[in-house]
Design an enzyme around this catalytic site. Sequence first.
Site, PDB file in Angstrom:
ATOM      1  N   VAL A  97      48.517 -93.664  30.711  1.00 33.50           N
ATOM      2  CA  VAL A  97      48.563 -92.207  30.795  1.00 33.50           C
ATOM      3  C   VAL A  97      48.108 -91.662  29.447  1.00 33.50           C
ATOM      4  O   VAL A  97      48.071 -92.382  28.449  1.00 33.50           O
ATOM      5  CB  VAL A  97      49.973 -91.668  31.147  1.00 33.50           C
ATOM      6  CG1 VAL A  97      50.354 -92.046  32.566  1.00 33.50           C
ATOM      7  CG2 VAL A  97      51.019 -92.143  30.158  1.00 33.50           C
ATOM      8  N   SER A  98      47.764 -90.372  29.432  1.00 32.67           N
ATOM      9  CA  SER A  98      47.186 -89.772  28.222  1.00 32.67           C
ATOM     10  C   SER A  98      48.206 -89.355  27.174  1.00 32.67           C
ATOM     11  O   SER A  98      47.909 -89.360  25.987  1.00 32.67           O
ATOM     12  CB  SER A  98      46.337 -88.563  28.604  1.00 32.67           C
ATOM     13  OG  SER A  98      45.279 -88.958  29.435  1.00 32.67           O
ATOM     14  N   SER A  99      49.410 -88.973  27.595  1.00 31.14           N
ATOM     15  CA  SER A  99      50.380 -88.481  26.613  1.00 31.14           C
ATOM     16  C   SER A  99      51.805 -88.858  27.013  1.00 31.14           C
ATOM     17  O   SER A  99      52.078 -89.245  28.147  1.00 31.14           O
ATOM     18  CB  SER A  99      50.267 -86.963  26.483  1.00 31.14           C
ATOM     19  OG  SER A  99      50.685 -86.352  27.684  1.00 31.14           O
ATOM     20  N   GLN A 105      53.585 -87.600  30.102  1.00 29.85           N
ATOM     21  CA  GLN A 105      53.238 -88.176  31.405  1.00 29.85           C
ATOM     22  C   GLN A 105      53.896 -89.534  31.644  1.00 29.85           C
ATOM     23  O   GLN A 105      53.479 -90.270  32.522  1.00 29.85           O
ATOM     24  CB  GLN A 105      51.720 -88.341  31.503  1.00 29.85           C
ATOM     25  CG  GLN A 105      50.958 -87.038  31.442  1.00 29.85           C
ATOM     26  CD  GLN A 105      49.465 -87.286  31.400  1.00 29.85           C
ATOM     27  OE1 GLN A 105      48.979 -88.065  30.591  1.00 29.85           O
ATOM     28  NE2 GLN A 105      48.742 -86.616  32.278  1.00 29.85           N
TER      29      GLN A 105
END
Length: 146
Positions: free
Chosen positions: A62-64, A67
């Site tokens: 996931v990006s961050s 999330q």
Amino acid sequence: MLKPKEVCQKLGISYRTLQSYVKKGYIQPVILQSGKWRFKEEDVERLMGIVRKRKVILYARVSSNTQKDDLVNQVKYLEENVKEYDQVITDVGSSLNMKRKGFLKLLRMILNNEVSKVIIAYPDRLVRFGVNNYPYPPSPSYHSYA
């Protein structure tokens, strides 16, 4: 007696690797009058105990940190849909960042010939750009459940 192709499939190795094993004396072929190689099943089984098994890896990203719930869901989805796997590697970070800890670990494992298959939930989980540049599936094979 097994043909070289059958031996390679059983061991999960390439023909070049089989040739190398013969040259190193790990396995001895029976050479037919035609010059073709055949291998005894017991020799192949003995070698199977020596050749290390390559791993099936589940990869999720996931990006961050916001999330993280999505990351848990990705892993759960992969684990439910893949019956046999050896390891789960996860990352939190942009797909544009090629220095992600898990991604680098996965690359090292692939380069060390430790991986037979990478399974991801979506193609963009591995890398954002260039996914379409790879033949599907590349070697080692990767599978997407998108």
